[in-house]
Design a protein around this motif. Sequence first.
Motif, PDB file in Angstrom:
ATOM      1  N   THR A 125      -2.219   6.957   9.043  1.00  0.00           N
ATOM      2  CA  THR A 125      -1.015   6.793   8.214  1.00  0.00           C
ATOM      3  C   THR A 125       0.240   6.923   9.062  1.00  0.00           C
ATOM      4  O   THR A 125       1.163   6.113   8.950  1.00  0.00           O
ATOM      5  CB  THR A 125      -1.001   7.818   7.069  1.00  0.00           C
ATOM      6  N   HIS A 147       0.855  -1.177   0.000  1.00  0.00           N
ATOM      7  CA  HIS A 147       0.000   0.000   0.000  1.00  0.00           C
ATOM      8  C   HIS A 147       0.891   1.227   0.000  1.00  0.00           C
ATOM      9  O   HIS A 147       1.344   1.670   1.037  1.00  0.00           O
ATOM     10  CB  HIS A 147      -0.892   0.028   1.237  1.00  0.00           C
ATOM     11  N   PHE A 169      -9.909   7.315   9.301  1.00  0.00           N
ATOM     12  CA  PHE A 169      -8.959   6.897   8.276  1.00  0.00           C
ATOM     13  C   PHE A 169      -8.168   8.093   7.745  1.00  0.00           C
ATOM     14  O   PHE A 169      -7.852   8.176   6.574  1.00  0.00           O
ATOM     15  CB  PHE A 169      -9.698   6.171   7.144  1.00  0.00           C
ATOM     16  N   GLN A 172      -9.197  -3.779   6.139  1.00  0.00           N
ATOM     17  CA  GLN A 172      -9.256  -2.572   5.329  1.00  0.00           C
ATOM     18  C   GLN A 172      -7.859  -1.988   5.147  1.00  0.00           C
ATOM     19  O   GLN A 172      -6.945  -2.302   5.911  1.00  0.00           O
ATOM     20  CB  GLN A 172     -10.154  -1.538   6.018  1.00  0.00           C
ATOM     21  N   ASP A 173      -7.745  -1.109   4.147  1.00  0.00           N
ATOM     22  CA  ASP A 173      -6.499  -0.382   3.954  1.00  0.00           C
ATOM     23  C   ASP A 173      -6.631   1.009   4.585  1.00  0.00           C
ATOM     24  O   ASP A 173      -7.616   1.288   5.288  1.00  0.00           O
ATOM     25  CB  ASP A 173      -6.111  -0.327   2.468  1.00  0.00           C
ATOM     26  N   LEU A 174      -5.677   1.880   4.336  1.00  0.00           N
ATOM     27  CA  LEU A 174      -5.673   3.212   4.946  1.00  0.00           C
ATOM     28  C   LEU A 174      -6.836   4.089   4.508  1.00  0.00           C
ATOM     29  O   LEU A 174      -7.124   5.107   5.135  1.00  0.00           O
ATOM     30  CB  LEU A 174      -4.360   3.939   4.628  1.00  0.00           C
ATOM     31  N   HIS A 175      -7.510   3.700   3.435  1.00  0.00           N
ATOM     32  CA  HIS A 175      -8.638   4.479   2.922  1.00  0.00           C
ATOM     33  C   HIS A 175      -9.974   3.859   3.291  1.00  0.00           C
ATOM     34  O   HIS A 175     -11.023   4.375   2.907  1.00  0.00           O
ATOM     35  CB  HIS A 175      -8.518   4.623   1.407  1.00  0.00           C
ATOM     36  N   ASP A 216     -10.839   0.826   2.265  1.00  0.00           N
ATOM     37  CA  ASP A 216     -11.202  -0.142   1.225  1.00  0.00           C
ATOM     38  C   ASP A 216     -10.902  -1.553   1.696  1.00  0.00           C
ATOM     39  O   ASP A 216      -9.959  -1.774   2.469  1.00  0.00           O
ATOM     40  CB  ASP A 216     -10.442   0.158  -0.074  1.00  0.00           C
TER      41      ASP A 216
END
Length: 182
Positions: free
Chosen positions: A39, A3, A34, A125-128, A130
Amino acid sequence: MRHGSIPGSSGHVRPLTLLGDPVLHRPCADVTDFGPSLTRLVEDMFATMYAAQGVGLAANQIGEALRVFVYDCEDDDDVRHVGYVVNPRLVEADGVVIRGPEGCLSLPGLEAGTPRFDHARVEGQDLHGDPVVLHGTGWFARCLQHECDHLAGTVYTDRVTGWRRSRVLRQAAKAPWGKTSR
């Protein structure tokens, strides 16, 4: 799973939370923000994991009671997996149970034969925000299970039984950092 450029990490190394600290023994909260602070947390987690020469690190291992972990670990086919997952859920752990040596950055210098399945699937999930799905075999499956355990308030010593458990807890109590609560 990669990512962005996070594993190159401009993060800061944070102090590790050690066995006995209450944050390691409570379930972590889901991430709901998020934004940039998430991050920064992931960047700091990578920097801390690499500085401690680990293959995985959960957020509560640096005192943050949030459902996030990072990893840099190989699987059964010697394929390196580097990434992170937010709000992970272990949705599948199956296959053969293997009792293998397992250590933890929150118990520096110690390890014990710990039973784990040789296959694991994690959704998160990812940082966004998703969706992310991870599949692991072998050592990577062990890593995924270990880190998900951390976020549920479980340390690997909770999975060790009998003389192995007694031995590793005695060693932890004698370690310079040792303060066990279990």
